[in-house]
Write a protein that holds these residues in place. Sequence first.
Motif, PDB file in Angstrom:
ATOM      1  N   LYS A  72     -22.900 -68.569 -13.266  1.00 32.90           N
ATOM      2  CA  LYS A  72     -22.831 -69.774 -14.098  1.00 32.90           C
ATOM      3  C   LYS A  72     -21.454 -69.903 -14.740  1.00 32.90           C
ATOM      4  O   LYS A  72     -20.888 -71.004 -14.807  1.00 32.90           O
ATOM      5  N   ASN A  73     -20.891 -68.799 -15.188  1.00 33.91           N
ATOM      6  CA  ASN A  73     -19.562 -68.837 -15.801  1.00 33.91           C
ATOM      7  C   ASN A  73     -18.503 -69.284 -14.799  1.00 33.91           C
ATOM      8  O   ASN A  73     -17.574 -70.024 -15.150  1.00 33.91           O
ATOM      9  N   GLN A  76     -18.889 -72.926 -14.363  1.00 27.84           N
ATOM     10  CA  GLN A  76     -18.385 -73.604 -15.560  1.00 27.84           C
ATOM     11  C   GLN A  76     -16.863 -73.698 -15.525  1.00 27.84           C
ATOM     12  O   GLN A  76     -16.280 -74.721 -15.920  1.00 27.84           O
ATOM     13  N   SER A  79     -15.992 -76.512 -13.376  1.00 31.33           N
ATOM     14  CA  SER A  79     -16.217 -77.759 -14.113  1.00 31.33           C
ATOM     15  C   SER A  79     -15.063 -78.051 -15.060  1.00 31.33           C
ATOM     16  O   SER A  79     -14.582 -79.188 -15.147  1.00 31.33           O
ATOM     17  N   ASP A  80     -14.596 -77.028 -15.751  1.00 34.00           N
ATOM     18  CA  ASP A  80     -13.491 -77.211 -16.697  1.00 34.00           C
ATOM     19  C   ASP A  80     -12.195 -77.557 -15.970  1.00 34.00           C
ATOM     20  O   ASP A  80     -11.455 -78.455 -16.387  1.00 34.00           O
ATOM     21  N   TRP A  90     -26.272 -76.791 -19.812  1.00 31.22           N
ATOM     22  CA  TRP A  90     -26.818 -76.866 -18.454  1.00 31.22           C
ATOM     23  C   TRP A  90     -27.330 -75.498 -18.007  1.00 31.22           C
ATOM     24  O   TRP A  90     -26.869 -74.453 -18.463  1.00 31.22           O
TER      25      TRP A  90
END
Length: 266
Positions: A72-73, A76, A79-80, A90
């Motif tokens: 997940k990290n 993320q 996404s960033d 989320w």
Amino acid sequence: MFDLFKSKGDSQPDDVKGIRHEVLQFVKQELQKAEGGEGANIKGLALYINCSSAERQVYEAAVYADEPEQLKNEIQRISDDYSLDLPGNWLLNIHFDETLPDEAIKMSQLPVALFVKTKTHFVKLQATAFIKALSGKTSRPGYLISSEGGKYNIGRDEKAQSDEGYFRTNHIAFPSESDDERNKYISRQHAHIEWNKNLAKFVIYADEGGIPPRNKVKLRSALTEKIVKLHATQIGQELEEGDQIILGESVVLEFSYEKPDATPES
């Protein structure tokens, strides 16, 4: 269920790092297709993996099955980096050997699928892509294509008269008057690209002037480096990041979801 995901090519990553890289690239590519502003409406992502029992341990390590927060990290961070605007709350779920939701998007190279959860459990996927000539000379430096744009014809000259007498518009055109000799091997009705809603991918098809014995359309996979020939007008090939479309003897177009430094004309 493995056959459902069976790759069209024989080559696919089989080590932990290679699988993880391909899964993350797949997630990034699918999230980039989400309609503008919908990233903030995503409630979660679900990965579905249907590998063989012999591969299970490798896939579990690739997706950090024991510590899913690590995957997940990494998502993320994507996404960033790409301003995908995933909300702070989320969720990520990882499922092995479970039935796929109808809206799940399957990878072509690995037994993995992605389901994007929203309040309605569905995100309308749209996409833009970029086409540029690596060899041969097109009317424009590059082309922007969209999932909303319908069919994009490829051929010699922007306005070309067919053998049946009608005129066809080639959106990606190779001018006859070009001093590049390779252009003369392009048919007036060589190929076309269109968006497939069920696959959520762009697909290339050969047209009448691009199939043997009159001419050729080939696709070189950026991932596997395999070359596939298109022998019929009814059967297309999915386009992936970095794939090369080979027309005639030596004209090459590159397909990419990544925006080039100079934005092509649509």
